[in-house]
Each structure stands twice: as structure tokens, then as C-alpha cells.
Design a protein around this motif. Structure first.
Motif, PDB file in Angstrom:
ATOM      1  N   ARG A   1      55.775 -20.777 -26.995  1.00  0.00           N
ATOM      2  CA  ARG A   1      55.218 -20.385 -25.695  1.00  0.00           C
ATOM      3  C   ARG A   1      55.209 -18.879 -25.546  1.00  0.00           C
ATOM      4  NH1 ARG A   1      51.896 -23.027 -22.949  1.00  0.00           N
ATOM      5  NH2 ARG A   1      52.570 -21.904 -21.085  1.00  0.00           N
ATOM      6  N   ARG A   2      55.548 -18.151 -26.604  1.00  0.00           N
ATOM      7  CA  ARG A   2      55.491 -16.699 -26.544  1.00  0.00           C
ATOM      8  C   ARG A   2      54.039 -16.255 -26.597  1.00  0.00           C
ATOM      9  NH1 ARG A   2      59.435 -14.346 -31.035  1.00  0.00           N
ATOM     10  NH2 ARG A   2      59.241 -12.453 -29.764  1.00  0.00           N
ATOM     11  N   ALA A   3      53.713 -15.206 -25.887  1.00  0.00           N
ATOM     12  CA  ALA A   3      52.345 -14.686 -25.887  1.00  0.00           C
ATOM     13  C   ALA A   3      52.033 -14.052 -27.233  1.00  0.00           C
ATOM     14  CB  ALA A   3      52.163 -13.674 -24.766  1.00  0.00           C
ATOM     15  N   VAL A   4      50.812 -14.264 -27.689  1.00  0.00           N
ATOM     16  CA  VAL A   4      50.333 -13.680 -28.938  1.00  0.00           C
ATOM     17  C   VAL A   4      48.959 -13.083 -28.679  1.00  0.00           C
ATOM     18  CG1 VAL A   4      51.641 -15.176 -30.490  1.00  0.00           C
ATOM     19  CG2 VAL A   4      49.408 -15.922 -29.646  1.00  0.00           C
ATOM     20  N   ALA A   5      48.582 -12.123 -29.512  1.00  0.00           N
ATOM     21  CA  ALA A   5      47.298 -11.432 -29.302  1.00  0.00           C
ATOM     22  C   ALA A   5      46.521 -11.333 -30.598  1.00  0.00           C
ATOM     23  CB  ALA A   5      47.536 -10.029 -28.737  1.00  0.00           C
ATOM     24  N   GLY A   6      45.205 -11.236 -30.442  1.00  0.00           N
ATOM     25  CA  GLY A   6      44.322 -10.984 -31.572  1.00  0.00           C
ATOM     26  C   GLY A   6      43.329  -9.903 -31.192  1.00  0.00           C
ATOM     27  N   ILE A   7      43.031  -9.026 -32.138  1.00  0.00           N
ATOM     28  CA  ILE A   7      42.072  -7.951 -31.889  1.00  0.00           C
ATOM     29  C   ILE A   7      41.005  -7.977 -32.981  1.00  0.00           C
ATOM     30  CG2 ILE A   7      41.703  -5.472 -31.595  1.00  0.00           C
ATOM     31  CD1 ILE A   7      44.599  -5.204 -30.724  1.00  0.00           C
ATOM     32  N   ASP A   8      39.752  -8.148 -32.543  1.00  0.00           N
ATOM     33  CA  ASP A   8      38.611  -8.033 -33.444  1.00  0.00           C
ATOM     34  C   ASP A   8      38.121  -6.585 -33.390  1.00  0.00           C
ATOM     35  OD1 ASP A   8      36.283  -9.301 -35.020  1.00  0.00           O
ATOM     36  OD2 ASP A   8      35.270  -8.228 -33.393  1.00  0.00           O
ATOM     37  N   ILE A   9      38.024  -5.955 -34.537  1.00  0.00           N
ATOM     38  CA  ILE A   9      37.653  -4.544 -34.607  1.00  0.00           C
ATOM     39  C   ILE A   9      36.161  -4.407 -34.865  1.00  0.00           C
ATOM     40  CG2 ILE A   9      38.041  -2.347 -35.775  1.00  0.00           C
ATOM     41  CD1 ILE A   9      40.471  -3.343 -34.257  1.00  0.00           C
ATOM     42  N   GLY A  10      35.514  -3.558 -34.086  1.00  0.00           N
ATOM     43  CA  GLY A  10      34.094  -3.299 -34.276  1.00  0.00           C
ATOM     44  C   GLY A  10      33.826  -1.816 -34.426  1.00  0.00           C
ATOM     45  N   GLY A  11      32.574  -1.490 -34.662  1.00  0.00           N
ATOM     46  CA  GLY A  11      32.173  -0.092 -34.731  1.00  0.00           C
ATOM     47  C   GLY A  11      32.135   0.531 -33.340  1.00  0.00           C
ATOM     48  N   ASP A  12      31.693   1.774 -33.281  1.00  0.00           N
ATOM     49  CA  ASP A  12      31.698   2.490 -32.004  1.00  0.00           C
ATOM     50  C   ASP A  12      30.818   1.806 -30.960  1.00  0.00           C
ATOM     51  OD1 ASP A  12      33.353   4.322 -33.195  1.00  0.00           O
ATOM     52  OD2 ASP A  12      31.749   5.748 -33.671  1.00  0.00           O
ATOM     53  N   ARG A  13      29.718   1.233 -31.385  1.00  0.00           N
ATOM     54  CA  ARG A  13      28.780   0.610 -30.437  1.00  0.00           C
ATOM     55  C   ARG A  13      29.318  -0.710 -29.911  1.00  0.00           C
ATOM     56  NH1 ARG A  13      22.309  -0.096 -31.700  1.00  0.00           N
ATOM     57  NH2 ARG A  13      21.641  -0.399 -29.535  1.00  0.00           N
ATOM     58  N   LYS A  14      29.824  -1.553 -30.804  1.00  0.00           N
ATOM     59  CA  LYS A  14      30.301  -2.878 -30.398  1.00  0.00           C
ATOM     60  C   LYS A  14      31.679  -2.807 -29.760  1.00  0.00           C
ATOM     61  CE  LYS A  14      31.647  -5.891 -33.514  1.00  0.00           C
ATOM     62  NZ  LYS A  14      31.678  -6.915 -34.586  1.00  0.00           N
ATOM     63  N   GLY A  15      32.532  -1.945 -30.286  1.00  0.00           N
ATOM     64  CA  GLY A  15      33.874  -1.807 -29.742  1.00  0.00           C
ATOM     65  C   GLY A  15      34.815  -2.906 -30.215  1.00  0.00           C
ATOM     66  N   ASN A  16      36.033  -2.849 -29.715  1.00  0.00           N
ATOM     67  CA  ASN A  16      37.068  -3.805 -30.083  1.00  0.00           C
ATOM     68  C   ASN A  16      37.217  -4.867 -28.997  1.00  0.00           C
ATOM     69  OD1 ASN A  16      37.572  -2.034 -32.268  1.00  0.00           O
ATOM     70  ND2 ASN A  16      38.998  -0.852 -31.022  1.00  0.00           N
TER      71      ASN A  16
END
Length: 211
Positions: A4-19
């Protein structure tokens, strides 16, 4: 998902699309933001007391002529990714292609003082961030011959829904991929992952195969 601990995911994009950042607690999406600064994404991870952050970007640049062991290990399983260059080669490139890798570097630089980079240890005892790769996650949870880039939106959404995650709020493949990285963070907390690579080149973490 047992944790039940919070977890995160980050999708990395270029400058236009962003993260794109998605935070899960259990099967609930509690945060979904994009095109924010690395510092703001860190603030969100701290605010929701995230335990582990999966990031879809290289955690280390290549050193010397040899490629990263993590990428070679995946390639031996017919799971191919963009080859990470040395930082100097990426800086010298005029194409702009490597901008997303530099955006990933900024995310790691912001997070690692608070979420140290995963070092291949089996048990997670504190907060951590790590590199992962949505296509490799899909291959692990489905089969290599089933996983398809042409069907990635459908297949990756299906994986999330089979894990009990309601995906209606995930409007783009980038948000789906961020959620897939967060799901892998949960697998990491449960000790159900395989880490490819070594300390010098960094590790790529994927769920242990369900096959």
C-alpha cells in the motif's frame, strides 16, 4: 498488488512532449501530471510519500566504446532499445534526438538526493529510484512474441487493468507508460523483479517474468 506504499513512474519525453508523472497507491492513481519541472515532480513524490520511482530513461551514460551491460542483456532476449551514447557524443549531436536523455538526466539529478539510484540490491529498505523500460516490462508480463509496438497502447493498458488499475484517466500512451513504470516500482518493493546490468553502467529493472 500487496503493497500500500505509494509508487511513481515517470515517462521521459523531449522538450516538446515533456515528462509525465503517475503516482499509484495500491491500484489507485492518486496523481497524474505532465510538462512540469523535475523539481515539481520531486515535490509531488515527497507530498505523496512515494517509496520507489521508476523512470523510463537511461540512468547512466555509456562509458568508453563498450555499450551498457543492461542494454546488451535485454538485446540477448531480443528486447531492443535506443543505445545510450557517452555524454560527450550526445552533447556533440546536432540532431536533437538525445534531448529526451538529457531531460531524463535532469529528472535523476533532481530525485537522487531524496531517492537514491537503485544499485542492484534484492531488498529495498528505503526510498529508491530506478531505470525501467515499458517495452521490456510488456515483454516480461506478456511474451516477447506477443508484445508489439503497434499494439502498445492496447497491450500496456491491458496490463494495468489486469493489475486492478482503473485506466480511464490515462489519456495518452505517455501516461500509460508512466503508470507502467509505477507498476514496476511496486514489483520492486515486493522483490519480484529482474535487474539487468552492472554498477558502472546502471541497472534496468523489469518485473520477473510471469511466463
Amino acid at each position: 498488488m500487496k503493497s500500500r506504499r505509494a509508487v511513481a513512474g515517470i515517462d521521459i519525453g523531449g522538450d516538446r512532449k515533456g515528462n509525465h508523472l503517475v503516482i499509484l497507491r495500491g491500484t489507485e492513481i492518486v496523481c497524474n501530471v505532465h510538462k512540469e519541472t523535475p523539481e515539481h515532480m520531486l515535490e509531488k513524490c515527497v507530498e505523496f510519500d512515494v517509496a520507489a520511482v521508476g523512470i523510463d530513461a537511461p540512468c547512466q551514460w555509456r562509458t568508453g566504446e563498450a555499450g551498457r551491460q543492461a542494454e546488451k542483456a535485454l538485446a540477448r532476449q531480443r528486447i531492443f532499445s535506443f543505445a545510450t551514447p557517452t555524454r560527450e557524443l550526445a552533447m556533440a549531436s546536432q540532431s536533437g534526438f538525445y534531448r529526451w536523455m538529457f531531460n531524463g538526466e535532469r529528472i535523476y539529478n533532481a530525485l537522487t538526493p531524496h531517492f537514491p539510484l537503485y544499485g542492484g540490491h534484492e531488498k529495498i529498505v528505503d526510498k529508491v529510484c530506478f531505470e525501467t523500460f515499458p517495452h521490456a516490462i510488456t515483454c516480461a508480463l506478456l511474451k516477447n512474441e506477443v508484445a508489439s509496438a503497434k499494439q502498445k497502447r492496447t497491450q500496456r493498458r491491458q496490463i494495468l487493468e489486469e493489475a486492478g488499475i482503473q485506466t480511464t484517466s490515462l489519456r495518452s500512451i505517455d501516461e500509460i507508460d508512466a503508470a507502467l513504470c509505477a507498476l514496476t516500482a511496486n514489483f520492486l518493493l515486493e522483490g519480484k523483479v529482474v535487474a539487468h546490468g552492472d554498477e558502472s553502467g546502471g541497472f534496468i529493472v523489469v518485473p520477473a517474468s510471469s511466463r
